[in-house]
Scaffold this active site. Structure first.
Site, short mmCIF file in Angstrom:
data_model
loop_
_atom_site.label_atom_id
_atom_site.label_comp_id
_atom_site.label_asym_id
_atom_site.label_seq_id
_atom_site.Cartn_x
_atom_site.Cartn_y
_atom_site.Cartn_z
N THR A 44 0.83 -1.21 0.00
CA THR A 44 0.00 0.00 0.00
C THR A 44 0.87 1.26 0.00
OG1 THR A 44 -1.61 -1.23 1.29
CG2 THR A 44 -1.94 1.14 1.12
N THR A 45 1.96 1.23 0.79
CA THR A 45 2.87 2.37 0.84
C THR A 45 3.50 2.63 -0.51
OG1 THR A 45 3.31 1.79 3.14
CG2 THR A 45 4.81 3.37 2.11
N TYR A 107 -13.04 -5.65 -0.54
CA TYR A 107 -14.34 -5.32 -1.14
C TYR A 107 -15.26 -6.53 -1.30
CZ TYR A 107 -17.92 -2.95 -3.83
OH TYR A 107 -19.13 -2.43 -4.25
N TYR A 133 -1.29 -10.70 4.92
CA TYR A 133 -1.40 -9.31 5.39
C TYR A 133 -2.84 -9.05 5.82
CZ TYR A 133 -1.04 -4.16 4.99
OH TYR A 133 -1.05 -2.80 5.23
N ARG A 138 -8.58 -1.28 6.13
CA ARG A 138 -8.50 -0.90 4.72
C ARG A 138 -9.30 -1.84 3.83
NH1 ARG A 138 -4.68 2.76 2.45
NH2 ARG A 138 -3.26 3.68 3.97
N LYS A 161 1.65 -10.28 8.43
CA LYS A 161 1.75 -8.85 8.74
C LYS A 161 0.43 -8.49 9.40
CE LYS A 161 2.21 -4.21 6.77
NZ LYS A 161 2.29 -3.40 5.54
N ILE A 203 6.93 -4.63 9.40
CA ILE A 203 6.95 -4.07 8.05
C ILE A 203 6.53 -2.62 8.22
CG2 ILE A 203 5.95 -4.15 5.74
CD1 ILE A 203 5.63 -7.15 6.09
#
Length: 294
Positions: A44-45, A107, A133, A138, A161, A203
């Site tokens: 995402t980063t 989603y 993850y 999110r 993560k 992370i």
């Protein structure tokens, strides 16, 4: 495969409409020279939601090449489409990534049995180790500890993560999965308590700008120097607050630009922080306090 210490969730430097290859190569070298334990491109980063498939694989290829085997490369390769995630993970293996980071499908909100089937399919298609993850804030999809324990029996599921910031959950994961699964924090705010509960590392977003600080914190904890680790944790908290005061990665890209490491470019629907945004002033203050300068 054991992952521990500080793995940096790399930003993706951009120039104009494309990837800034030279800046990305520099970042890889700087991170490794600072003692980082691994690199995570295209999370995402790294703005994976707005990278094309070709750009995504280009970033992974650049990072693998620039790393030259010095640290593990954990490539973001997740999707809410199992087929797409299988294809991405397989491509990352061909590019030389050591493992992939696989997010819970967003989603479409699968059931827990759907998550087991999804991650198992990716492992079997790619043959590459993977870290799962979990960031339900999110994705709207929560990987439960019991489900993770079931998945951890697969030889290619090597870590998680965990980004909920919930220490009760972190303890439960450690209790169910034991020492064999790499337990990596995805939340810089709670890094110290996470490590104290048996976590193996992080992370991190903040390690983009302050890799040495996060490396020192994790090493102090691993070596049982808890007073030192605590002091370093409180030293990094103002940075974490500034970096997550608005949607990440807007602040981390602003901070990296302030340090002259990248251009401030970020892709819509995220935006470059305006010059008069209060987060900018806070970032400058924190960077000065940490003696981080261009």
């Amino acid at each position: 495969m054991k992952l521990e210490g500080v793995l940096t969730a790399l930003v993706t430097p951009m120039r104009g409409d494309g990837i800034d290859t030279e800046a990305l190569e520099r970042l890889v070298d700087e991170q490794i020279q600072a003692g980082i334990d691994g690199l995570v491109p295209c999370g995402t980063t790294g703005e994976s939601p707005t990278l094309s498939h070709a750009e995504h694989l280009t970033v992974v290829e650049i990072v693998v090449r620039a790393t030259r085997g010095r640290v593990p490369v954990l490539a973001g390769a997740g999707s809410n489409s199992t087929k797409e995630a299988c294809e991405l993970a397989t491509a990352c293996k061909e590019l030389g990534a050591d493992a992939t980071l696989q997010i819970t499908p967003y989603y479409n909100k699968p059931t827990q049995s759907g998550l087991v089937a999804h991650f198992t399919a990716i492992a079997e298609a790619s043959g590459l180790p993977m870290v799962l993850y979990n960031v339900p804030g999110r994705t709207g999809c929560d990987l439960k500890p019991a489900t993770l324990a079931e998945l951890a029996r697969h030889p290619l599921v090597v870590g998680v993560k965990e980004a909920t910031g919930d220490m009760i959950r972190a303890a439960r994961i450690r209790e169910l999965c034991g020492e064999g699964l790499s337990l990596l924090s995805g939340d810089d705010f709670t890094l110290l308590p996470f490590l104290s509960l048996g976590g193996h590392g992080v992370i991190s977003v903040g390690s983009n700008v302050a890799p040495g600080l996060f490396v020192a914190l994790c090493r102090a904890a691993r070596e049982g120097r808890w007073d030192e680790a605590r002091a370093l944790h409180y030293r990094q908290l103002p940075l974490s607050r500034a970096l997550f005061s608005v949607t990440s990665p807007e602040p981390i890209k602003a901070a990296m630009a302030m340090l002259g490491k990248i251009e401030p470019t970020i892709r819509l629907p995220l935006q470059v922080l305006p010059d008069d945004h209060p987060t900018r002033a806070e970032l400058r203050r924190v960077l000065d306090t940490l003696e981080l300068r261009p």
